[in-house]
Design a protein around this motif. Sequence first.
Motif, PDB file in Angstrom:
ATOM      1  N   TYR A   1       0.829  -1.211   0.000  1.00 39.85           N
ATOM      2  CA  TYR A   1       0.000   0.000   0.000  1.00 39.85           C
ATOM      3  C   TYR A   1       0.861   1.257   0.000  1.00 39.85           C
ATOM      4  O   TYR A   1       0.615   2.203  -0.779  1.00 39.85           O
ATOM      5  N   MET A   2       1.909   1.288   0.822  1.00 34.54           N
ATOM      6  CA  MET A   2       2.759   2.481   0.905  1.00 34.54           C
ATOM      7  C   MET A   2       3.539   2.668  -0.393  1.00 34.54           C
ATOM      8  O   MET A   2       3.700   3.793  -0.882  1.00 34.54           O
ATOM      9  N   GLU A   3       4.020   1.580  -0.993  1.00 35.24           N
ATOM     10  CA  GLU A   3       4.751   1.708  -2.257  1.00 35.24           C
ATOM     11  C   GLU A   3       3.845   2.244  -3.363  1.00 35.24           C
ATOM     12  O   GLU A   3       4.251   3.112  -4.138  1.00 35.24           O
ATOM     13  N   SER A   4       2.628   1.721  -3.452  1.00 40.33           N
ATOM     14  CA  SER A   4       1.713   2.192  -4.503  1.00 40.33           C
ATOM     15  C   SER A   4       1.348   3.655  -4.312  1.00 40.33           C
ATOM     16  O   SER A   4       1.243   4.406  -5.285  1.00 40.33           O
ATOM     17  N   ARG A   5       1.184   4.092  -3.074  1.00 40.46           N
ATOM     18  CA  ARG A   5       0.836   5.490  -2.835  1.00 40.46           C
ATOM     19  C   ARG A   5       1.980   6.422  -3.230  1.00 40.46           C
ATOM     20  O   ARG A   5       1.763   7.440  -3.913  1.00 40.46           O
ATOM     21  N   VAL A   6       3.211   6.080  -2.835  1.00 38.24           N
ATOM     22  CA  VAL A   6       4.352   6.938  -3.169  1.00 38.24           C
ATOM     23  C   VAL A   6       4.638   6.885  -4.672  1.00 38.24           C
ATOM     24  O   VAL A   6       4.934   7.907  -5.302  1.00 38.24           O
ATOM     25  N   GLN A   7       4.546   5.674  -5.275  1.00 46.67           N
ATOM     26  CA  GLN A   7       4.820   5.546  -6.710  1.00 46.67           C
ATOM     27  C   GLN A   7       3.818   6.340  -7.532  1.00 46.67           C
ATOM     28  O   GLN A   7       4.170   6.950  -8.546  1.00 46.67           O
ATOM     29  N   SER A   8       2.565   6.326  -7.115  1.00 50.04           N
ATOM     30  CA  SER A   8       1.555   7.119  -7.824  1.00 50.04           C
ATOM     31  C   SER A   8       1.881   8.604  -7.761  1.00 50.04           C
ATOM     32  O   SER A   8       1.744   9.333  -8.751  1.00 50.04           O
ATOM     33  N   THR A   9       2.334   9.063  -6.606  1.00 49.68           N
ATOM     34  CA  THR A   9       2.704  10.478  -6.472  1.00 49.68           C
ATOM     35  C   THR A   9       3.901  10.811  -7.360  1.00 49.68           C
ATOM     36  O   THR A   9       3.927  11.859  -8.033  1.00 49.68           O
ATOM     37  N   MET A  10       4.897   9.938  -7.402  1.00 50.50           N
ATOM     38  CA  MET A  10       6.071  10.179  -8.238  1.00 50.50           C
ATOM     39  C   MET A  10       5.704  10.207  -9.724  1.00 50.50           C
ATOM     40  O   MET A  10       6.203  11.048 -10.480  1.00 50.50           O
ATOM     41  N   ASP A  11       4.860   9.299 -10.153  1.00 49.57           N
ATOM     42  CA  ASP A  11       4.463   9.267 -11.568  1.00 49.57           C
ATOM     43  C   ASP A  11       3.697  10.524 -11.959  1.00 49.57           C
ATOM     44  O   ASP A  11       3.840  11.027 -13.082  1.00 49.57           O
TER      45      ASP A  11
ATOM     46  N   ALA B   1      11.125   7.404 -11.388  1.00 45.46           N
ATOM     47  CA  ALA B   1      11.524   7.125 -10.007  1.00 45.46           C
ATOM     48  C   ALA B   1      10.904   5.806  -9.576  1.00 45.46           C
ATOM     49  O   ALA B   1       9.829   5.420 -10.051  1.00 45.46           O
ATOM     50  N   ARG B   2      11.610   5.111  -8.683  1.00 47.01           N
ATOM     51  CA  ARG B   2      11.139   3.854  -8.122  1.00 47.01           C
ATOM     52  C   ARG B   2      11.322   3.899  -6.612  1.00 47.01           C
ATOM     53  O   ARG B   2      12.295   4.456  -6.105  1.00 47.01           O
ATOM     54  N   ILE B   3      10.354   3.283  -5.890  1.00 47.36           N
ATOM     55  CA  ILE B   3      10.385   3.280  -4.431  1.00 47.36           C
ATOM     56  C   ILE B   3      10.154   1.861  -3.929  1.00 47.36           C
ATOM     57  O   ILE B   3       9.297   1.145  -4.444  1.00 47.36           O
ATOM     58  N   ASN B   4      10.960   1.427  -2.980  1.00 52.90           N
ATOM     59  CA  ASN B   4      10.790   0.152  -2.287  1.00 52.90           C
ATOM     60  C   ASN B   4      10.710   0.427  -0.798  1.00 52.90           C
ATOM     61  O   ASN B   4      11.579   1.123  -0.243  1.00 52.90           O
ATOM     62  N   VAL B   5       9.688  -0.129  -0.163  1.00 49.84           N
ATOM     63  CA  VAL B   5       9.415   0.165   1.243  1.00 49.84           C
ATOM     64  C   VAL B   5       9.476  -1.124   2.044  1.00 49.84           C
ATOM     65  O   VAL B   5       8.966  -2.167   1.606  1.00 49.84           O
TER      66      VAL B   5
ATOM     67  N   ALA C   1      13.027   2.830   3.586  1.00 51.12           N
ATOM     68  CA  ALA C   1      12.636   2.967   2.186  1.00 51.12           C
ATOM     69  C   ALA C   1      13.857   3.298   1.344  1.00 51.12           C
ATOM     70  O   ALA C   1      14.793   3.960   1.811  1.00 51.12           O
ATOM     71  N   ALA C   2      13.839   2.808   0.105  1.00 48.33           N
ATOM     72  CA  ALA C   2      14.905   3.093  -0.866  1.00 48.33           C
ATOM     73  C   ALA C   2      14.268   3.787  -2.054  1.00 48.33           C
ATOM     74  O   ALA C   2      13.378   3.234  -2.709  1.00 48.33           O
ATOM     75  N   LEU C   3      14.723   5.016  -2.335  1.00 47.49           N
ATOM     76  CA  LEU C   3      14.211   5.819  -3.436  1.00 47.49           C
ATOM     77  C   LEU C   3      15.259   5.897  -4.530  1.00 47.49           C
ATOM     78  O   LEU C   3      16.394   6.318  -4.279  1.00 47.49           O
ATOM     79  N   MET C   4      14.901   5.467  -5.719  1.00 43.43           N
ATOM     80  CA  MET C   4      15.800   5.498  -6.874  1.00 43.43           C
ATOM     81  C   MET C   4      15.261   6.507  -7.878  1.00 43.43           C
ATOM     82  O   MET C   4      14.106   6.397  -8.307  1.00 43.43           O
TER      83      MET C   4
ATOM     84  N   ILE D   1      16.604  16.917  -6.820  1.00 43.61           N
ATOM     85  CA  ILE D   1      16.700  15.670  -6.062  1.00 43.61           C
ATOM     86  C   ILE D   1      16.187  15.866  -4.638  1.00 43.61           C
ATOM     87  O   ILE D   1      15.465  15.023  -4.092  1.00 43.61           O
ATOM     88  N   ILE D   2      16.549  16.998  -4.021  1.00 44.73           N
ATOM     89  CA  ILE D   2      16.050  17.285  -2.666  1.00 44.73           C
ATOM     90  C   ILE D   2      14.528  17.445  -2.686  1.00 44.73           C
ATOM     91  O   ILE D   2      13.824  16.984  -1.777  1.00 44.73           O
ATOM     92  N   TYR D   3      14.041  18.102  -3.728  1.00 42.10           N
ATOM     93  CA  TYR D   3      12.587  18.287  -3.853  1.00 42.10           C
ATOM     94  C   TYR D   3      11.866  16.939  -3.958  1.00 42.10           C
ATOM     95  O   TYR D   3      10.859  16.703  -3.290  1.00 42.10           O
ATOM     96  N   ILE D   4      12.391  16.038  -4.763  1.00 44.34           N
ATOM     97  CA  ILE D   4      11.777  14.710  -4.914  1.00 44.34           C
ATOM     98  C   ILE D   4      11.862  13.924  -3.612  1.00 44.34           C
ATOM     99  O   ILE D   4      10.922  13.234  -3.207  1.00 44.34           O
ATOM    100  N   GLU D   5      12.992  14.041  -2.930  1.00 43.37           N
ATOM    101  CA  GLU D   5      13.163  13.330  -1.662  1.00 43.37           C
ATOM    102  C   GLU D   5      12.176  13.835  -0.612  1.00 43.37           C
ATOM    103  O   GLU D   5      11.624  13.040   0.161  1.00 43.37           O
ATOM    104  N   ASP D   6      11.945  15.136  -0.560  1.00 48.40           N
ATOM    105  CA  ASP D   6      10.966  15.677   0.391  1.00 48.40           C
ATOM    106  C   ASP D   6       9.555  15.163   0.089  1.00 48.40           C
ATOM    107  O   ASP D   6       8.768  14.898   1.010  1.00 48.40           O
ATOM    108  N   ILE D   7       9.224  15.036  -1.201  1.00 40.05           N
ATOM    109  CA  ILE D   7       7.902  14.500  -1.555  1.00 40.05           C
ATOM    110  C   ILE D   7       7.757  13.065  -1.049  1.00 40.05           C
ATOM    111  O   ILE D   7       6.725  12.687  -0.475  1.00 40.05           O
TER     112      ILE D   7
END
Length: 509
Positions: free
Chosen positions: A244-254, A262-266, A333-336, A362-368
Amino acid sequence: MDAIKDFIERMRETFDGLDRNKKIGVGAGIGVLIIALIFLFSGGGETDENYLPLYIELDMKEVGELTNRLLEMNQPFKLGGDGTLVMVPEDARLRLRAALAAEGFPATGLIGYEVFDEVPLGITDFLQKIKMRQALEGELKKTIMQLEQVEDVRVAVVTPEPSLFTDQQKPATASIMLTLRPRMSLKKEQVQAVQRLVASSVEGLDPKNITVIDNSGNLLSEEVDPLASLTSKQLEVQRNIEKYMESRVQSTMDNVLGPDQARINVSVELDFDQKQIELESFDPDNTVLRSEERNEEQSAEAGTSERSIANYEINRRIEHISGAPGTMKRISAALMINDRVPDPANSTDDAPAYRTRTPAEIIYIEDIARGALGIDPNRGDQLTTSTFVFAIQDIRFQQEKKQRAEEQSELITEIILNVAKGLAIVIALLVLRAIIGAIGRGVAREEEIAMEAQRELEDDDAIEELPETPHEIILGRIAQLITERPEDAARLIRTMLIEDSQARQRQGA
């Protein structure tokens, strides 16, 4: 229809030619034939008797043995379904069941509470319990076989004798063996539903005490060990939260960066320990008067004196806190992030341009990502960010380039085919025009020859018939062409008319 009419007409003429006695005989024969047909299609004169199932879902071998036994008893019966259903007249059903039960029928098939349709007198409690368990197992089998994936079922229920001491009472157990249809399987939820169904039908039976296997010996029910079951559920809860957390963050990144940027693993750590905390606090400033004691004393020298003793108690508060299992303990979490960004201003169709992400981006994306995950440094949460070039962009560019090349190739092929068709049409028109011109020149030459022959005939006063002229030869060939190849002749005439119309238009212009 004409043949049938002719046949009926001949039969009528033949019948009219017969004498009176033969006509009566023929009519009587037709009447007997009609009565026989009615008798045959109405069931052969059998009475409309109600047939009920004697046994259902029998093994084919036992069906053969049972039908042979019924034939020996001169008992009418019917087979239904796919041959596993034996039906007998309603008035003989109970009698046959009692008689066949003494011979050991049925050894297979579905038997439920029908065993109590006819109970002999003097039956013992033991036999009654056996019949009750047999009926219960048969009813459960009927119910489970309603599932689409199940082909056959074997159910065994064990209900121990009641004990005078509750600590010595053994629990009821059950075992179920399922024969599944080819290329079909049961889901985990369906196996649990079968366990609950059987547990609800047997008094004192817990679903955990029901073992379900398939005909291959595979265990379908869950482990009986409560620790193993608890661990499996905890892992399932943890996976659901991470997904659930990965899908929520991935949707925001897309939505912010675009797809494949970007890819996120939680990974989450949950606390499944159930805690009870008792807090006791004291407030010295707020004292409470607990009791007060007063004493009076009288003496000749001092007179009357009063003394009082007051007892105070410090205010105390006790709190009981129960911690719910499954609380969030830690998030890792690992953010790529894709370090190469398309640059549309400097890109072309054949050579796309890219630029490198700035540290601010990069800082902006990391804060999101931190905000979407709910990272709490005080809890020990970690977010690891890494930037590198994604290979997906090169692959997508090669696919787009290949698609454009295929589209260009298809366009060129289509243009070549259209040009070839146009040239073929032009060549066909030129050939047809040459043929028509040749025919015209032939007609003119034919008229000249005919005029010369006419002049010669007039000079010689010849009465002989003129030979066949070239014009007649050409007309004959045209007639032969129209007869043998009408479609080609029609196209030829149509083309001539079109060219004539176009010539007239050019002359009018």
